[in-house]
Design a protein around this motif. Structure first.
Motif, PDB file in Angstrom:
ATOM      1  N   CYS A  90      53.928  25.051  49.601  1.00  0.00           N
ATOM      2  CA  CYS A  90      54.765  24.837  50.773  1.00  0.00           C
ATOM      3  C   CYS A  90      53.992  25.233  52.021  1.00  0.00           C
ATOM      4  N   ASN A 135      60.607  27.310  60.274  1.00  0.00           N
ATOM      5  CA  ASN A 135      61.283  27.560  59.008  1.00  0.00           C
ATOM      6  C   ASN A 135      62.420  28.546  59.171  1.00  0.00           C
ATOM      7  N   TYR A 147      54.435  26.719  56.062  1.00  0.00           N
ATOM      8  CA  TYR A 147      55.301  27.421  57.006  1.00  0.00           C
ATOM      9  C   TYR A 147      54.908  26.928  58.385  1.00  0.00           C
ATOM     10  N   ARG A 194      64.829  21.766  53.627  1.00  0.00           N
ATOM     11  CA  ARG A 194      64.293  22.428  52.447  1.00  0.00           C
ATOM     12  C   ARG A 194      64.342  21.433  51.282  1.00  0.00           C
ATOM     13  N   ALA A 195      63.355  21.470  50.429  1.00  0.00           N
ATOM     14  CA  ALA A 195      63.212  20.473  49.367  1.00  0.00           C
ATOM     15  C   ALA A 195      64.396  20.437  48.413  1.00  0.00           C
ATOM     16  N   THR A 253      53.730  19.496  52.299  1.00  0.00           N
ATOM     17  CA  THR A 253      53.328  20.416  51.251  1.00  0.00           C
ATOM     18  C   THR A 253      51.861  20.763  51.431  1.00  0.00           C
TER      19      THR A 253
END
Length: 127
Positions: A31, A123, A33, A3-4, A24
């Protein structure tokens, strides 16, 4: 993937140089998925092409994946794993549709017969 908001804490402790790629999109919330599509095909002859995935939830909301940049090769009874991404996440999937394309305008159209399929969220892997 990371995660960023946590990438520094996870990648900086490595002593060797580390490359990081952030996946991205060009749409808000910027974002992607990601899902792993794992399929086994049933065709007797080899097929080469692209898979597009469409998922639908109980309310009828539908989201479609982007076309993969590289063609996959499908052989009888061989598993193929394809990384696919969506601009929106759908939690309770009721329907999965696949579209197979060779991206050629000339020549016969081919079908891809699916023996087994699994779609796994990267994710949220427990889903």
């Amino acid at each position: 993937g990371y995660r960023a908001d946590r990438w520094k804490k996870l990648l900086l402790p490595y002593s060797s140089p580390t490359k990081a790629y952030f996946d991205t999109s060009d749409q808000d919330p910027f974002c992607m998925y990601n899902y792993l599509l794992d399929i086994t095909t049933w065709n007797k002859s080899i097929r080469r092409g692209f898979i597009k995935v469409k998922i639908t939830d109980y309310a009828g909301n539908t989201v479609e994946s982007q076309m993969n940049s590289e063609a996959s090769t499908f052989q009888q009874y061989k598993r193929v794993k394809i990384l696919t991404g969506f601009h929106q996440d759908i939690e309770k999937i009721t329907k999965i549709s696949l579209t197979f394309s060779t991206k050629t305008l000339i020549g016969p159209k081919h079908k891809l017969r699916i023996l087994q399929m699994k779609l796994k969220s990267l994710n949220t892997p427990k889903r």
